[in-house]
Scaffold this motif. Structure first.
Motif, PDB file in Angstrom:
ATOM      1  N   ARG A 258       0.748  -0.918   0.336  1.00 25.80           N
ATOM      2  CA  ARG A 258       0.003   0.198   0.308  1.00 25.80           C
ATOM      3  C   ARG A 258       0.499   1.604   0.017  1.00 25.80           C
ATOM      4  O   ARG A 258       0.427   1.978  -0.774  1.00 25.80           O
TER       5      ARG A 258
ATOM      6  N   GLN B  84       4.009   1.471  -1.172  1.00 22.20           N
ATOM      7  CA  GLN B  84       4.854   1.608  -2.177  1.00 22.20           C
ATOM      8  C   GLN B  84       3.540   2.910  -3.027  1.00 22.20           C
ATOM      9  O   GLN B  84       3.709   3.200  -4.320  1.00 22.20           O
ATOM     10  N   SER B  85       1.877   1.537  -3.474  1.00 18.78           N
ATOM     11  CA  SER B  85       1.832   2.061  -4.572  1.00 18.78           C
ATOM     12  C   SER B  85       1.578   3.873  -4.174  1.00 18.78           C
ATOM     13  O   SER B  85       0.978   3.961  -4.672  1.00 18.78           O
ATOM     14  N   HIS B  86       0.811   4.131  -3.217  1.00 19.71           N
ATOM     15  CA  HIS B  86       0.978   5.531  -2.310  1.00 19.71           C
ATOM     16  C   HIS B  86       1.963   6.082  -3.481  1.00 19.71           C
ATOM     17  O   HIS B  86       1.891   7.387  -3.626  1.00 19.71           O
TER      18      HIS B  86
ATOM     19  N   GLU C 221       4.321   5.924  -5.264  1.00 20.77           N
ATOM     20  CA  GLU C 221       3.985   5.710  -7.351  1.00 20.77           C
ATOM     21  C   GLU C 221       2.752   6.826  -6.978  1.00 20.77           C
ATOM     22  O   GLU C 221       2.917   8.052  -8.373  1.00 20.77           O
ATOM     23  N   SER C 222       2.012   6.615  -6.511  1.00 27.76           N
ATOM     24  CA  SER C 222       0.174   7.963  -7.450  1.00 27.76           C
ATOM     25  C   SER C 222       0.854   9.351  -6.901  1.00 27.76           C
ATOM     26  O   SER C 222       0.108   9.926  -7.409  1.00 27.76           O
ATOM     27  N   GLN C 223       2.005   9.327  -6.019  1.00 29.75           N
ATOM     28  CA  GLN C 223       1.685  11.047  -5.407  1.00 29.75           C
ATOM     29  C   GLN C 223       3.555  11.377  -6.265  1.00 29.75           C
ATOM     30  O   GLN C 223       3.847  12.643  -5.874  1.00 29.75           O
ATOM     31  N   GLY C 224       4.211   9.790  -7.404  1.00 25.50           N
ATOM     32  CA  GLY C 224       5.224  10.859  -7.954  1.00 25.50           C
ATOM     33  C   GLY C 224       6.281  10.901  -6.481  1.00 25.50           C
ATOM     34  O   GLY C 224       7.723  11.957  -7.259  1.00 25.50           O
TER      35      GLY C 224
ATOM     36  N   TRP D   5       7.868   8.071  -5.560  1.00 24.62           N
ATOM     37  CA  TRP D   5       8.304   6.593  -5.960  1.00 24.62           C
ATOM     38  C   TRP D   5       9.886   6.712  -6.169  1.00 24.62           C
ATOM     39  O   TRP D   5      10.738   6.317  -5.300  1.00 24.62           O
TER      40      TRP D   5
END
Length: 154
Positions: free
Chosen positions: A131, A133-135, A137-140, A142
């Motif tokens: 979770r 990691q996907s957060h 990634e979605s916030q730029g 990563w």
């Protein structure tokens, strides 16, 4: 040790994911206090940080078995406070430190239950890592986290 550098950079993201993840914790067998204790024993690491496309956040749960006796203490105290029948002296047999040590190695009284709880804690911790990691990634964030982790591991 060096891996904490990247986690220091994402404190805001962690707080957001902690809030979102509280639903999973409530649905699990752990109280939020127990989950907090479990997470003190979990180290979040980024595998393959040099290649953000292949990198992933993993939960290193090697130390989780060591906090299980403390979780049992919390449960006993909650039971005693709640006036549960038998209070804290209930079925645990009160074997003390020997039982705690045996428990760490998966032996002793209710080893089976502990193994199931350790597995549940490890699974939940990995879900949290995914979770997070996907957060990121979605916030730029990563690549920034991966770069920091790669530098820390040099």
């Amino acid at each position: 040790m060096g891996n904490s550098d990247w986690t220091d950079r994402i404190v805001g993201a962690r707080m957001k994911v902690d809030q979102e993840f509280s639903e999973q914790v409530q649905a699990s067998e752990f109280s939020s206090q127990e989950w907090g204790m479990i997470m003190t024993a979990v180290e979040l690491e980024i595998e393959n940080p040099e290649t953000p496309e292949e990198a992933r956040v993993v939960a290193n749960t090697e130390s989780v078995p060591q906090v299980m006796p403390a979780l049992d203490d919390v449960r006993d105290q909650m039971g005693a406070m709640g006036g549960a029948p038998g209070g804290s002296s209930g079925g645990s047999g009160g074997g003390g430190i020997i039982d705690s040590i045996l428990g760490v190695f998966g032996m002793g009284g209710d080893g089976g239950g502990d193994a199931k709880r350790i597995e549940a804690a490890e699974t939940l911790a990995q879900e949290y890592a995914e979770r997070l990691q996907s957060h990121l990634e979605s916030q730029g964030q990563w690549e920034t986290a991966c770069n920091a982790a790669a530098r820390a591991s040099e």
